[in-house]
Design an enzyme around this catalytic site. Sequence first.
Site, short mmCIF file in Angstrom:
data_model
loop_
_atom_site.label_atom_id
_atom_site.label_comp_id
_atom_site.label_asym_id
_atom_site.label_seq_id
_atom_site.Cartn_x
_atom_site.Cartn_y
_atom_site.Cartn_z
N CYS A 23 0.83 -1.19 0.00
CA CYS A 23 0.00 0.00 0.00
C CYS A 23 0.87 1.24 0.00
O CYS A 23 2.08 1.18 -0.20
CB CYS A 23 -0.91 0.00 1.24
SG CYS A 23 -1.90 -1.51 1.44
N GLY B 231 2.76 -3.34 3.36
CA GLY B 231 3.53 -4.57 3.31
C GLY B 231 2.70 -5.79 3.63
O GLY B 231 1.47 -5.78 3.53
N GLU B 232 3.38 -6.86 4.02
CA GLU B 232 2.73 -8.11 4.40
C GLU B 232 3.47 -8.74 5.56
O GLU B 232 4.71 -8.76 5.58
CB GLU B 232 2.72 -9.11 3.23
CG GLU B 232 2.08 -8.62 1.95
CD GLU B 232 0.58 -8.45 2.03
OE1 GLU B 232 -0.02 -8.89 3.04
OE2 GLU B 232 -0.01 -7.89 1.10
N ASP C 243 -3.77 -9.18 8.20
CA ASP C 243 -2.51 -9.12 8.94
C ASP C 243 -2.32 -7.76 9.59
O ASP C 243 -1.54 -7.62 10.55
CB ASP C 243 -1.32 -9.47 8.03
CG ASP C 243 -1.22 -8.59 6.79
OD1 ASP C 243 -2.23 -7.97 6.41
OD2 ASP C 243 -0.13 -8.53 6.18
N ARG D 273 -4.92 1.75 -0.22
CA ARG D 273 -4.94 0.30 -0.01
C ARG D 273 -4.92 -0.50 -1.31
O ARG D 273 -5.73 -0.27 -2.20
CB ARG D 273 -6.17 -0.11 0.81
CG ARG D 273 -6.13 -1.60 1.17
CD ARG D 273 -7.34 -2.06 1.95
NE ARG D 273 -7.19 -3.49 2.28
CZ ARG D 273 -8.18 -4.29 2.63
NH1 ARG D 273 -9.41 -3.82 2.72
NH2 ARG D 273 -7.94 -5.56 2.89
#
Length: 568
Positions: A2, A74-75, A97, A47
């Site tokens: 994002c 991120g992730e 997450d 997003r």
Amino acid sequence: MCGISGLIGHEDFELLLCAMVESQAHRGPDAEGVFYDKNFAALGHNRLSIIDLSPKSNQPFTDHSKRYYIVFNGEIYNYLELKASLRHDYNFITQSDTEVLLALYIKYGVSCLGKLNGMFSFAIWDTKKKKLFAARDRFGVKPFYYSKSQNRFVFSSEIKAIHKSGIKKTPNQDLWRRYFAFGSYGLPNETFWEGVCQLPAGHFLELNEGNLNITQWYDFASQVIKQPLVKNYTEAKEQYHDLLFDSVKLRFRADVPVGFNVSGGLDSSTLLALVNQSQVNSTKIEAFTFYTNDKRYDELSWVEQMISHYSNPLHKVLLKAIEVPELSKLISSFQDEPFGGIPTLAYSKVFKTARNKGVKVLLDGQGMDEQLAGYDYYTTNTKSTIQGVTKSPFNPKILSEDTSDGMGKDQYPSPFEDSLLNLQYRDLIYTKIPRALRFNDRVSMAYSTELREPFLDYRLVEFGCSLPIEFKIKDQQNKRILREVMTKYIPQSISYAPKRPLQTPQREWLEKELKQFVEEQIDKIKYSNYAHWFNLNEIDNTWSLYLKGDNDSSFHIWQLVNFSLLLN
């Protein structure tokens, strides 16, 4: 993946924040959100929905008490395991997450960072204490830029958003001259623009009542030193094998289609094999590669040979010389800083194609060369940072005497007793990986596509770097352990093929098809406000020699093009 942005200070930030969010719309076209803590803070988010696609996971995201607000880029790949560990501490309302990350911070504070396996930059605003906490992942996969003045603190995912907040766009002369003279892209906290800094990888910051403190939370060198020494080669191969598979498996966690990028080398072959060995219905996972229709450079035949062992759909993306001028201008506007050249342009088309095919996440093989000593200069003991060149790719003589006066090279720490490991450390923390990650983040985000690098899983990198030299290099053959681990998955003709450093005919195109384009950029420099930085006669001489065949390297020509493009 994002875009995040924010302003902290005692002002009304509404208009400025809206401009910042709009400038990063490409990073997250699925939703936009803002949060205002009036006269204290403003947070913005763009997003790109990858995990939990519902609106409940839009950001800025807050906890049940509405004390903490987070914007996250991120992730967190191990979020499911972390969520399970928090089941008695937090009542989750989403499958994201993001919520796991916020809950983890609420429980553990700063120490939550060490529990994360992922790529991330995020900021959390505490509405009670009026305090900002922000952090960046171990290797800096995700960007975090900021600018601080006496009365205001601004942060964002891209430099252009900082400039939208009112910070004047002025080139950082010191870094630009090091770029031209030595090829430097800056130290971990620097950017090419005055007044704009970046939070170094593996660091966090705290802003409280105008006081900014930056702290390192991840020390790669110490983590490598702490690794248990594995002396048994068979045992090392087993551990490396398991880490490889787990790193790829984690990065397939997504609620949208995942594909992967592939070239003709060992690392891409490894990724291809791991994807197909570890995923159910792997033959439906789409692969992408680029080519230029120049057999001297294209890896298409190698790619097709690799793909023939599996059944993945392969999308071949062609870059033509005629596309380069306009594409250079476009990608330069997304990069905000100089980028690597025509290969980056070709790579950008891969992400555009993937997005058009409905693939929102791509995997890539970045990071393997650095952890297993894969570059030629690791075995030749040179100080080079460029693979496959025979002479310096830089020409400091194009700088004026005033500009080059007192100039020195960047200095990098050498925390290890082993010289090879210090080279790997330099490339991972200071040179190759930081710039590659920045190039790749911008070209993937330009087309609203997420890029994941499984070979930069910190567990894999720490373990690979800690291995004895003879596990990495044998008989001048780099990446020994990887080649032997993958022997049963990929043909030896590929696993033992030499590394090919060039992927596009950049040298030839700049001299011929792009000659007019290059000369236009050089003229632009001559008539710019920064002409006095350069020895203009030497620029003309350099270009003339290049056209006459002095083109072992084209990087010094591309540097001029890059600078000109960023003057807009």
